[in-house]
Design a protein around this motif. Structure first.
Motif, PDB file in Angstrom:
ATOM      1  N   PHE A  56       0.875  -1.220  -0.032  1.00  0.00           N
ATOM      2  CA  PHE A  56      -0.007  -0.061   0.012  1.00  0.00           C
ATOM      3  C   PHE A  56       0.849   1.296   0.037  1.00  0.00           C
ATOM      4  CE2 PHE A  56      -2.395   3.151   2.467  1.00  0.00           C
ATOM      5  CZ  PHE A  56      -3.364   3.417   1.542  1.00  0.00           C
ATOM      6  N   PHE A  57       1.831   1.177   0.823  1.00  0.00           N
ATOM      7  CA  PHE A  57       2.655   2.576   1.049  1.00  0.00           C
ATOM      8  C   PHE A  57       3.694   2.537  -0.365  1.00  0.00           C
ATOM      9  CE2 PHE A  57       3.346   2.106   5.913  1.00  0.00           C
ATOM     10  CZ  PHE A  57       2.104   2.463   5.872  1.00  0.00           C
ATOM     11  N   LYS A  58       3.830   1.346  -1.105  1.00  0.00           N
ATOM     12  CA  LYS A  58       4.764   1.506  -2.409  1.00  0.00           C
ATOM     13  C   LYS A  58       4.066   2.043  -3.557  1.00  0.00           C
ATOM     14  CE  LYS A  58       7.254  -1.999  -5.033  1.00  0.00           C
ATOM     15  NZ  LYS A  58       7.408  -3.340  -5.365  1.00  0.00           N
ATOM     16  N   TYR A  65       3.505   8.695   4.403  1.00  0.00           N
ATOM     17  CA  TYR A  65       3.449   9.947   5.284  1.00  0.00           C
ATOM     18  C   TYR A  65       2.137  10.386   5.918  1.00  0.00           C
ATOM     19  CZ  TYR A  65       7.969  11.440   3.201  1.00  0.00           C
ATOM     20  OH  TYR A  65       9.525  11.340   2.880  1.00  0.00           O
ATOM     21  N   ILE A  66       1.209  10.204   5.402  1.00  0.00           N
ATOM     22  CA  ILE A  66      -0.110  10.059   6.243  1.00  0.00           C
ATOM     23  C   ILE A  66      -0.045   9.356   7.479  1.00  0.00           C
ATOM     24  CG2 ILE A  66      -2.504   9.740   6.039  1.00  0.00           C
ATOM     25  CD1 ILE A  66      -1.823  12.267   4.989  1.00  0.00           C
ATOM     26  N   PHE A  67       0.137   7.804   7.055  1.00  0.00           N
ATOM     27  CA  PHE A  67       0.186   6.675   8.224  1.00  0.00           C
ATOM     28  C   PHE A  67       1.200   7.292   9.308  1.00  0.00           C
ATOM     29  CE2 PHE A  67      -2.469   4.319   5.928  1.00  0.00           C
ATOM     30  CZ  PHE A  67      -2.577   3.369   6.840  1.00  0.00           C
ATOM     31  N   LYS A 168      17.626   4.872   5.573  1.00  0.00           N
ATOM     32  CA  LYS A 168      18.885   4.918   5.160  1.00  0.00           C
ATOM     33  C   LYS A 168      19.228   3.726   4.233  1.00  0.00           C
ATOM     34  CE  LYS A 168      23.395   7.155   5.675  1.00  0.00           C
ATOM     35  NZ  LYS A 168      22.721   8.481   5.125  1.00  0.00           N
ATOM     36  N   ARG A 169      18.993   2.782   5.199  1.00  0.00           N
ATOM     37  CA  ARG A 169      19.676   1.239   4.576  1.00  0.00           C
ATOM     38  C   ARG A 169      18.647   0.482   4.225  1.00  0.00           C
ATOM     39  NH1 ARG A 169      24.372   3.096   3.704  1.00  0.00           N
ATOM     40  NH2 ARG A 169      25.416   3.683   5.551  1.00  0.00           N
ATOM     41  N   THR A 170      17.203   0.705   4.219  1.00  0.00           N
ATOM     42  CA  THR A 170      16.254  -0.065   3.388  1.00  0.00           C
ATOM     43  C   THR A 170      15.573   0.877   2.499  1.00  0.00           C
ATOM     44  OG1 THR A 170      14.760  -0.021   5.199  1.00  0.00           O
ATOM     45  CG2 THR A 170      16.161  -1.804   5.153  1.00  0.00           C
ATOM     46  N   ASN A 171      14.281   1.339   2.931  1.00  0.00           N
ATOM     47  CA  ASN A 171      13.532   2.239   2.302  1.00  0.00           C
ATOM     48  C   ASN A 171      12.605   3.058   3.273  1.00  0.00           C
ATOM     49  OD1 ASN A 171      10.981   0.525   2.196  1.00  0.00           O
ATOM     50  ND2 ASN A 171      12.430  -0.671   0.845  1.00  0.00           N
ATOM     51  N   ILE A 172      11.954   4.050   2.817  1.00  0.00           N
ATOM     52  CA  ILE A 172      11.051   4.553   3.756  1.00  0.00           C
ATOM     53  C   ILE A 172       9.723   3.967   4.150  1.00  0.00           C
ATOM     54  CG2 ILE A 172       9.739   5.866   1.735  1.00  0.00           C
ATOM     55  CD1 ILE A 172       9.388   8.216   3.587  1.00  0.00           C
TER      56      ILE A 172
END
Length: 703
Positions: A56-58, A65-67, A168-172
């Motif tokens: 869903f975030f993808k 950012y809403i969550f 930084k090391r995975t994703n947002i």
């Protein structure tokens, strides 16, 4: 170095899998917790929801950012509520810190002998003194609010550091999922009220990790060394708060060694030398400044009151206490006159216990200590919430008779993170997929292994000692989520290329398995126990190791004011056949009841009285010793053990340890609601499997 990295990953896999398994069996030791099938079903449901949220975030950063904003606002609202309504922990050690801080702030240079025995608690006193100097006109209540706000700021700082490292090391998207889990994990909030080394130190390792990650990213070596120096400063500050962080420092050195390259150039050797010099200088400076601050405050460590390290090893080998703190062991140590006598006496007991245990007994003791320290996700956090100001609905939801939801949700999150950490380590050990490891990942794995071995092998164990490992555990677990969704992405890709439905059938199969396990964990008839708030019993009472001698013809009458109808009274009594127990109403008429001795799962109470449903009102428990043996009677007390009477001007009081309940046989509604939530989540995920397939998301780079 690659072989050593794999070795660390294998050790991490075994450790996290072991901890996940013992966390599943918590219902054997803690009353009111889900059985392992239900917990496992909760873990499966949690993983499925995380996977769905990731996809869903993808779809876009807006949803992410809403969550993030939503959960952060909810978290801050809860923090403000708790900061304003709780005094925080001021029982036992907390009370000593608070009282000493007020004394030093007023100019009293005399330090209690307690701080020579436990020098680790001196620095929190200095922090409190600084706050009192900044706000000299604030009342004790306002100072407690300031302390709460500072501790919650450290909690938010920890959230930010964990989120930033994972981003930084995975994703947002992965970072957001871990952020949500951490805001839902209630022990972080509870321990933030714990103005004590454990809670003060927990934010500094992830803060140091953030700067070490920046160090590895900088091409400019000078700026990189600045980041390295800041990281060293923060980990040493954490060490000054809690000396057990020495394990983190050792792990830090090992982790840096794993990232050394072969064939160093002169420039790289020079950089390494600069790093070592910075580390030594900052360490010396931190120690010097700390000692100077302690000297200015008038603190002197008196040798005659020191407790040798052998004392904690001795307690760790105490099979009666399962390696936890033992008042008997403490009394044995402090009765020795000099430090050398204490060392010799404790060493003698250590050798005696080791000789008695042999190898099998020692391994069994390690198992007991591991369960004590790592099984319960609460990390002793609920024990610090005993200073609530008003016995209200808020108290009941957070730590009172309605906290079953909190406790079990915490355990599900904790167990899920442990399984994810084990999964991440296993992939790294087997070298499946891309190497997604990073410095903080290795530092965290080595640190948690070190903490586990330190307490299991040579130190005493407490549930709260696991708290310091939680931030890194969530970082490693976040890496596990990343590995999981990456593996699912590869399975989906292969499923499309072969035109099969294996991915869909796999997820539906997992959902069916989860439903089966959760159903297995539901009993047809559970005894539903509902605690009844009592007007004269508040959270300001604590059970102490205070023993009253209960001799022949001694009589104790305890008044009870039940606010609602009840049919069960649980109490702590001397279990002796000559002890007479009566339950009386307001007119001193005896109420008939059936009695029973409670199991170990109800350690706060050992005796139960069941009667017909009684209306709300005033009652009394009358106990009398008709025998001739001297018995021990435990009681609750506020006198001399906490600051609440001083804060609110209340007179100290004491009472029997008791509580009243309304028990009915039938289906446990609260548990059934949670079970239903888990089942719905599993079914919803199964439905979304089809949706995810139809969306055919474009694969983005997942680090």
């Amino acid at each position: 170095m690659q072989l050593l990295k794999q070795g660390v990953a294998w050790l991490g896999t075994l450790l996290f899998l072991y901890l996940a398994i013992i966390s599943l069996t918590i219902s054997k030791n803690v009353a009111g917790m889900f059985s392992w099938p239900l917990l496992l079903a909760g873990v499966l449901a949690t993983l499925m929801v995380l996977i769905f949220l990731f996809y869903f975030f993808k779809r876009g950063n807006f949803q992410t950012y809403i969550f993030l904003i939503l959960f952060f606002v909810i978290s801050v609202a809860l923090q403000v509520y708790m900061a304003l309504h709780f005094i925080g922990n001021n029982v036992w050690d907390g009370k000593e810190i608070m009282m000493q801080g007020y004394a030093v702030a007023k100019g009293d240079g005399h330090w209690s002998s307690y701080f020579s025995s436990f020098p680790n608690n001196v620095n929190p006193v200095l922090i409190l003194v600084l706050i009192l100097k900044i706000f000299p006109m604030f009342s004790t209540v306002k100072i407690s609010i300031v302390l709460n706000l500072i501790m919650f700021f450290l909690f938010d700082l920890m959230l930010f550091c964990v989120f930033t490292v994972l981003k930084k090391r995975t994703n947002i998207n992965i970072a957001a999922l871990v952020f949500i889990l951490m805001t839902l994990f209630f022990p972080f909030y509870a321990m933030s009220l714990f103005f004590y080394p454990d809670a003060l130190a927990v934010s500094f390792p992830p803060l140091a990790a953030l700067f070490f990650e920046k160090f590895f990213d900088r091409s400019d070596k000078k700026i990189g060394l600045v980041y390295f120096g800041l990281g060293v400063i923060f980990i040493l500050i954490g060490f000054e708060m809690k000396t057990n962080l020495a394990v983190y420092i050792i792990a830090l050195i090992i982790a840096f060694a794993l990232f050394l390259k072969k064939g160093w150039t002169k420039k790289e050797i020079k950089t390494l030398g600069s790093m070592l010099l910075i580390f030594v200088l900052i360490t010396m400076g931190t120690v010097y400044l700390t000692k100077s601050a302690q000297n200015v405050a008038g603190y002197r460590n008196k040798t005659e009151y020191k407790i040798p390290w052998q004392h904690w090893t001795m307690m760790g080998l105490n099979s009666s206490s399962h390696g936890a703190v033992s008042s008997e062991d403490y009394a044995y140590t402090v009765k020795q006159h000099t430090l050398n006598e204490k060392k010799k006496a404790d060493t003698k007991i250590i050798l005696k216990r080791l000789n008695k245990m042999r190898l099998a007994g020692f391994l069994s003791q390690m198992q007991d200590k591991s369960i004590l320290q790592w099984q319960n996700s609460a990390v002793s956090s609920y024990s610090v919430l005993n200073q609530y100001r008003d016995y209200s609905k808020g108290f009941n939801v957070l730590i009172g008779n309605k906290n079953t939801v909190w406790l079990n949700v915490n355990q599900v999150i904790y167990t899920s993170i442990l399984f994810l950490a084990a999964f991440s380590c296993a992939l790294q050990a087997l070298r499946i997929g891309r190497d997604r490891s990073f410095f903080s990942w290795y530092w965290g794995v080595i640190s948690i292994i070190g903490i586990f071995l330190f307490h299991a092998l040579m130190w005493e164990a407490e549930n709260r000692y696991a708290f310091i490992a939680l931030p890194f555990l969530f970082i490693i677990g976040g890496s596990g989520i990343n590995d999981l969704v990456s593996m699912i992405g590869r399975i989906k890709k292969n499923a499309r290329s072969t035109q099969t439905n294996s991915w869909r059938f796999l997820c539906i199969g997992i959902a069916v398995l989860g439903m089966g396990l959760s159903s297995w964990g539901i009993a047809d008839n559970w005894q539903l126990t509902k605690s009844i708030p009592m007007q004269n019993m508040s959270a300001n009472q604590i059970q102490v190791n205070k023993i009253q001698v209960f001799t022949h013809n001694d009589m104790v009458k305890q008044k009870i004011k039940a606010s609602k109808s009840f049919n069960t009274v649980k109490v702590q009594l001397p279990l002796d056949k000559h002890v007479e127990v009566k339950l009386l109403n307001a007119h001193n008429k005896t109420i008939n009841f059936t009695s029973s001795i409670l199991t170990d799962n109800s350690s706060d109470f050992n005796f139960q009285l069941q009667t017909q449903t009684q209306p709300a009102g005033t009652y009394s428990i009358l106990i009398k010793n008709n025998g001739f043996n001297k018995l021990s009677l435990y009681h609750l007390s506020t006198g001399g053990y906490q600051m609440t009477p001083y804060v609110f001007g209340r007179s100290p009081f004491r009472s029997l340890a008791y509580s009243v309940f309304k028990e009915t046989n039938g289906y446990n509604v609260r548990r059934s609601i949670l079970v239903g939530i888990y089942l719905v989540l599993i079914l919803v995920f199964s439905s979304f499997v089809v949706i995810i397939e139809r969306y055919r998301f474009v694969d983005h780079r997942i680090c």
